[in-house]
Design a protein around this motif. Structure first.
Motif, PDB file in Angstrom:
ATOM      1  N   PRO A 160      -3.696   3.016   0.920  1.00 48.70           N
ATOM      2  CA  PRO A 160      -3.424   3.035  -0.530  1.00 48.70           C
ATOM      3  C   PRO A 160      -2.962   4.395  -1.047  1.00 48.70           C
ATOM      4  O   PRO A 160      -2.037   4.468  -1.868  1.00 48.70           O
ATOM      5  CB  PRO A 160      -4.774   2.626  -1.141  1.00 48.70           C
ATOM      6  CG  PRO A 160      -5.451   1.832  -0.069  1.00 48.70           C
ATOM      7  CD  PRO A 160      -5.049   2.496   1.210  1.00 48.70           C
ATOM      8  N   ILE A 193       0.695   5.117   0.076  1.00 46.38           N
ATOM      9  CA  ILE A 193       1.647   4.357  -0.738  1.00 46.38           C
ATOM     10  C   ILE A 193       1.747   4.961  -2.139  1.00 46.38           C
ATOM     11  O   ILE A 193       2.843   5.092  -2.705  1.00 46.38           O
ATOM     12  CB  ILE A 193       1.241   2.874  -0.791  1.00 46.38           C
ATOM     13  CG1 ILE A 193       1.472   2.228   0.582  1.00 46.38           C
ATOM     14  CG2 ILE A 193       2.014   2.133  -1.873  1.00 46.38           C
ATOM     15  CD1 ILE A 193       1.082   0.774   0.667  1.00 46.38           C
ATOM     16  N   LYS A 194       0.621   5.344  -2.695  1.00 43.50           N
ATOM     17  CA  LYS A 194       0.617   5.972  -4.026  1.00 43.50           C
ATOM     18  C   LYS A 194       1.431   7.264  -4.013  1.00 43.50           C
ATOM     19  O   LYS A 194       2.201   7.543  -4.948  1.00 43.50           O
ATOM     20  CB  LYS A 194      -0.832   6.253  -4.444  1.00 43.50           C
ATOM     21  CG  LYS A 194      -0.982   6.875  -5.818  1.00 43.50           C
ATOM     22  CD  LYS A 194      -2.457   7.094  -6.147  1.00 43.50           C
ATOM     23  CE  LYS A 194      -2.628   7.776  -7.502  1.00 43.50           C
ATOM     24  NZ  LYS A 194      -4.075   8.002  -7.811  1.00 43.50           N
ATOM     25  N   VAL A 248       5.206   6.390  -3.816  1.00 49.89           N
ATOM     26  CA  VAL A 248       5.697   5.911  -5.111  1.00 49.89           C
ATOM     27  C   VAL A 248       5.883   7.078  -6.082  1.00 49.89           C
ATOM     28  O   VAL A 248       6.877   7.147  -6.820  1.00 49.89           O
ATOM     29  CB  VAL A 248       4.732   4.859  -5.697  1.00 49.89           C
ATOM     30  CG1 VAL A 248       5.071   4.561  -7.157  1.00 49.89           C
ATOM     31  CG2 VAL A 248       4.785   3.580  -4.868  1.00 49.89           C
ATOM     32  N   VAL A 291       9.482  -0.154  -7.177  1.00 49.72           N
ATOM     33  CA  VAL A 291       8.248   0.321  -6.543  1.00 49.72           C
ATOM     34  C   VAL A 291       7.203  -0.786  -6.480  1.00 49.72           C
ATOM     35  O   VAL A 291       6.271  -0.725  -5.665  1.00 49.72           O
ATOM     36  CB  VAL A 291       7.680   1.546  -7.291  1.00 49.72           C
ATOM     37  CG1 VAL A 291       8.621   2.725  -7.174  1.00 49.72           C
ATOM     38  CG2 VAL A 291       7.386   1.222  -8.743  1.00 49.72           C
ATOM     39  N   THR A 292       7.367  -1.816  -7.292  1.00 46.41           N
ATOM     40  CA  THR A 292       6.431  -2.943  -7.254  1.00 46.41           C
ATOM     41  C   THR A 292       6.424  -3.604  -5.881  1.00 46.41           C
ATOM     42  O   THR A 292       5.381  -4.049  -5.396  1.00 46.41           O
ATOM     43  CB  THR A 292       6.798  -3.982  -8.330  1.00 46.41           C
ATOM     44  OG1 THR A 292       6.803  -3.349  -9.608  1.00 46.41           O
ATOM     45  CG2 THR A 292       5.796  -5.129  -8.345  1.00 46.41           C
ATOM     46  N   GLU A 339       4.172  -1.552  -3.687  1.00 45.27           N
ATOM     47  CA  GLU A 339       2.767  -1.727  -4.063  1.00 45.27           C
ATOM     48  C   GLU A 339       2.242  -3.102  -3.654  1.00 45.27           C
ATOM     49  O   GLU A 339       1.091  -3.236  -3.230  1.00 45.27           O
ATOM     50  CB  GLU A 339       2.612  -1.514  -5.565  1.00 45.27           C
ATOM     51  CG  GLU A 339       2.914  -0.080  -5.996  1.00 45.27           C
ATOM     52  CD  GLU A 339       3.058   0.069  -7.498  1.00 45.27           C
ATOM     53  OE1 GLU A 339       2.876   1.196  -7.992  1.00 45.27           O
ATOM     54  OE2 GLU A 339       3.362  -0.934  -8.181  1.00 45.27           O
ATOM     55  N   ASN A 340       3.091  -4.118  -3.743  1.00 47.23           N
ATOM     56  CA  ASN A 340       2.664  -5.474  -3.382  1.00 47.23           C
ATOM     57  C   ASN A 340       2.433  -5.631  -1.881  1.00 47.23           C
ATOM     58  O   ASN A 340       1.712  -6.531  -1.448  1.00 47.23           O
ATOM     59  CB  ASN A 340       3.704  -6.496  -3.842  1.00 47.23           C
ATOM     60  CG  ASN A 340       3.712  -6.674  -5.346  1.00 47.23           C
ATOM     61  OD1 ASN A 340       2.758  -6.294  -6.033  1.00 47.23           O
ATOM     62  ND2 ASN A 340       4.784  -7.243  -5.871  1.00 47.23           N
ATOM     63  N   ALA A 387       0.943  -3.500   0.034  1.00 48.29           N
ATOM     64  CA  ALA A 387      -0.196  -2.688   0.478  1.00 48.29           C
ATOM     65  C   ALA A 387      -1.329  -3.503   1.081  1.00 48.29           C
ATOM     66  O   ALA A 387      -1.984  -3.071   2.031  1.00 48.29           O
ATOM     67  CB  ALA A 387      -0.721  -1.855  -0.688  1.00 48.29           C
ATOM     68  N   SER A 388      -1.566  -4.704   0.567  1.00 45.48           N
ATOM     69  CA  SER A 388      -2.749  -5.470   0.971  1.00 45.48           C
ATOM     70  C   SER A 388      -2.725  -5.897   2.435  1.00 45.48           C
ATOM     71  O   SER A 388      -3.776  -6.127   3.038  1.00 45.48           O
ATOM     72  CB  SER A 388      -2.895  -6.709   0.084  1.00 45.48           C
ATOM     73  OG  SER A 388      -1.753  -7.545   0.218  1.00 45.48           O
TER      74      SER A 388
END
Length: 275
Positions: free
Chosen positions: A167, A170-171, A174, A199-200, A203-204, A206-207
C-alpha cells in the motif's frame, strides 16, 4: 578444504557474510569469477579455486567428488557423457548451453547453480532474510521499500514484509504521478501496448498484489539513422519514466505494469518527430 576452513576465509574477507547483503554479495562474486579483472571482489578468497569448489560441495577428498572434479576439469564440454543415466540427463541442460555460449559455459553454469543451491540452503537453515530495504529519491521525494534479492530465496516472513509494504509503495507512486508537472499514466500489457489510465486503476489493483516495485529510467537520445535512436542512461530529478511493477502471485507468473511518462515530449524525440 573443509567447509569450516572455507567459511573462516570468507569471514576474514567480510565479517558480515551471514547477512542478507553478505550472502548476496557472495553469489554476485561467484557470477563474476569468469572475468575477475572487471570486478572488485567482496570475497577475494573465491579466486582460490578450491574455495569455490568447496562451496559446491566438491573437492573435499571423497572419491565421488574427485571423479566429478576430474571430469569437469579435464573435459568441460563432455564431463557427463559416460556418467550414469541420471547424471547424463541432468547434464544435458548445461551441455546445450555450452553449445551456445562456448565449451566452458555449461560447466561454469553447473558449478554456479550448485553453489547457489547450497548457499540458499544455508540461508534457509540460518533464517537469513532474502529481502533488503532500498532507498530511492524520485522527484525530490525520499522513500524506502523492501525488495527481493534475486539470487536468494524468499522466506515466509519475507513474504509478509513484502506484502505489507504494497500500500505504501502504491501511495508513493501515485504521489509522484500527481506532482506538478503531472505525468501521463499508462497501463502496459504483455505486448507492451500502452493504454492511458487514471491513478484509480493503480489504487484498485492494490488488493490483489503481493509485491510492488518502483524504478525509473531517463536517457539522452541521439539520432543515429532514419528514425533510429540511441540512448545513454542519465540521472534526472524528474525522470523520463517512472515504472511500477505489481506482482500478483509468488510464482512470478502474473504481473501488472504501469508506466508514468514525463509530459515533456522532447524527452521522447521519436514521438515528437512522429507528430
Amino acid at each position: 578444504m573443509s567447509k569450516l576452513e572455507v567459511f573462516q576465509l570468507l569471514l576474514q574477507d567480510n565479517p558480515d557474510l551471514f547477512t542478507t547483503q553478505g550472502l548476496s554479495s557472495l553469489l554476485e562474486d561467484c557470477i563474476r569469477l569468469k572475468y575477475p579483472e572487471r570486478h572488485k571482489f567482496t570475497y577475494p578468497s573465491l579466486l582460490n579455486q578450491q574455495v569455490y569448489l568447496s562451496l559446491a560441495n566438491l573437492g573435499n577428498g571423497s572419491s565421488e567428488d574427485e571423479e566429478i572434479l576430474r571430469r569437469i576439469l579435464s573435459d568441460p564440454k563432455g564431463w557427463c557423457m559416460d556418467a550414469p543415466a541420471e547424471v547424463k540427463e541432468g547434464g544435458k541442460f548445461y551441455d546445450n548451453m555450452g553449445k551456445v555460449f562456448g565449451p566452458r559455459f555449461g560447466t561454469d553454469l553447473f558449478l554456479y547453480h550448485t553453489v547457489r543451491d547450497n548457499i540458499q540452503q544455508l540461508q534457509k537453515n540460518l533464517g537469513i532474510s532474502g529481502v533488503r530495504v532500498i532507498n530511492i529519491s524520485v522527484r525530490d521525494r525520499l522513500f524506502s521499500f523492501p525488495t527481493v534479492e534475486d539470487q536468494l530465496i524468499t522466506l515466509d516472513e519475507d513474504r509478509a514484509t513484502l506484502q505489507q509494504a504494497v500500500p505504501e509503495i502504491i501511495k508513493y507512486f501515485v504521489s509522484l504521478v500527481q506532482m506538478q508537472p503531472a505525468y501521463k499514466l499508462f497501463l502496459v500489457d504483455q505486448k507492451e501496448q500502452k493504454t492511458s489510465v487514471s491513478v484509480t486503476a493503480v489504487e484498485n489493483a492494490a488488493s490483489s498484489v503481493v509485491i510492488a516495485e518502483i524504478y525509473t529510467e531517463s536517457y539522452n537520445w541521439e539520432l543515429t539513422g532514419a528514425n533510429c535512436w540511441r540512448g545513454k542512461s542519465v540521472e534526472r530529478l524528474d525522470p523520463d519514466e517512472i515504472r511500477l511493477t505489481l506482482h500478483l502471485d509468488w510464482d512470478e507468473n502474473k504481473f501488472i505494469f504501469f508506466e508514468a511518462q514525463h509530459p515533456d515530449l522532447s524527452r521522447f524525440p521519436w514521438l515528437d518527430t512522429a507528430e
